[in-house]
Design an enzyme around this catalytic site. Structure first.
Site, PDB file in Angstrom:
ATOM      1  N   ASP A 122       2.400   5.024  10.910  1.00 13.90           N
ATOM      2  CA  ASP A 122       2.354   6.454  10.616  1.00 13.90           C
ATOM      3  C   ASP A 122       1.871   7.197  11.869  1.00 13.90           C
ATOM      4  OD1 ASP A 122       2.448   8.332   8.017  1.00 13.90           O
ATOM      5  OD2 ASP A 122       0.712   8.941   9.183  1.00 13.90           O
ATOM      6  N   ASP A 249      10.521   2.424   2.699  1.00 11.67           N
ATOM      7  CA  ASP A 249       9.892   3.642   3.210  1.00 11.67           C
ATOM      8  C   ASP A 249      10.984   4.608   3.653  1.00 11.67           C
ATOM      9  OD1 ASP A 249       8.227   5.586   4.198  1.00 11.67           O
ATOM     10  OD2 ASP A 249       7.868   4.571   6.105  1.00 11.67           O
ATOM     11  N   HIS A 279       5.587   2.817   2.267  1.00 12.01           N
ATOM     12  CA  HIS A 279       5.154   3.398   3.543  1.00 12.01           C
ATOM     13  C   HIS A 279       3.844   2.782   4.012  1.00 12.01           C
ATOM     14  CE1 HIS A 279       4.739   6.305   6.741  1.00 12.01           C
ATOM     15  NE2 HIS A 279       3.552   6.682   6.282  1.00 12.01           N
TER      16      HIS A 279
END
Length: 302
Positions: A122, A249, A279
């Site tokens: 991320d 994701d 994710h």
């Protein structure tokens, strides 16, 4: 703007997270700004740097930290400013892409690690890959998971646009609920509570809300050109670089193939797709992610 601190009592008895707290001042010298980080393992062991994203904190890596230490590594896992046990500002205006990079640079300067093995996911990638591009000599290898370094030259998908809108309009930002919605497995209530622990009020969540708006989504974004320049450095990065994306994701899907195509160090590496994970694959498949990372890092000369 004011600096907010989260009471340490909110972090008592979190499941799987009993690491000693460490803090370093990443402020401007005049105004202290404390960044928390986990430092776990033998001081002389090779270092794995684990960078979290939004809206998580170092708690995300709790099981991976223990596995890596047992495998003979020292783990550094900072909480970005505005997250976890680190200091937080009470306004979104305090947070920029550049400020987050500066705070992480000051963290690295203070801790002064060398031959870093990086795990990033991320926003941990949006920041970590910029650091890698700027200081390639500090890094020995990389595992990138569900992340990207966007330049804004390609429009984001509808899912990300909805995420941006949500971040600015939802009255109560349920951090633990967001993480649950982006995982495949059901999280126990105590784990959801642990993700909410750093944020007792909405004022504590300004960094959480701001991060989606800092992603370069147009070519003229203030950080778009800097990311383009970073890609030039990354393309020439020849040290081992592994992608370990999950299969579920929708936000980052396909980013692994872009990295494999553009980054020199990706050539010939045993890239993996981790199945049955969303994710936040650290929650869904942290055991498989860290086993993959450790096996990969073991192949890098220490």
């Amino acid at each position: 703007m004011n600096i907010l601190k989260t009471a340490q009592s909110r972090f008592n008895k979190l499941p799987g997270y009993s690491f000693q707290a460490n803090f370093v001042d990443v402020g401007d010298g005049e105004h202290p700004l404390n960044m928390h980080y986990v430092d776990y393992g033998d001081a002389d062991a090779p270092i794995i740097l684990m960078l979290h994203g939004q809206p998580t904190w170092s708690y995300l890596y709790r099981t991976m930290i223990c596995y890596a230490e047992n495998a003979g590594y020292r783990v550094l896992a900072p909480d970005l400013i505005g997250f976890g046990k680190s200091d937080k500002f009470d306004t979104q205006d305090a947070y920029t892409y550049a400020s987050h990079l500066l705070w992480l640079e000051r963290f690295l300067e203070s801790v002064n690690p060398s031959s870093i093995r990086l795990i990033c996911q991320d926003w941990g990638g949006l920041l970590g890959l910029r650091l890698l591009a700027k200081f390639p000599e500090k890094f020995a290898g990389v595992v990138a998971a569900n992340t990207m370094l966007p330049t804004g030259d390609h429009p984001p998908g509808e899912a990300f646009k909805k995420w941006q809108h949500f971040s600015q309009t939802v009255e109560h930002f349920n951090v633990g609920g967001v993480i649950q919605n982006a995982t495949v497995n059901e999280l126990i209530p105590e784990v959801i509570d642990a993700y909410n622990a750093p944020f007792p009020t909405e004022a504590h969540k300004c960094a959480v809300r701001k991060f989606p708006m800092l992603v370069p989504t147009t070519p003229d974004n203030v950080e778009s050109e800097n990311n383009r320049e970073a890609w030039k450095s990354l393309s020439a990065f020849k040290k081992p670089f592994l992608t370990a994306f999950s299969d579920s994701d929708p936000i980052t899907a396909g980013g692994d193939r872009i990295m494999q195509k553009l980054i020199a160090g990706c050539a010939g590496q045993p890239h993996v797709t981790i199945k049955g994970a969303g994710h936040f694959l650290q929650e869904d498949a942290g055991d498989r992610l860290i086993e993959t990372a450790v096996n990969f890092f073991n192949s890098i000369p220490k």
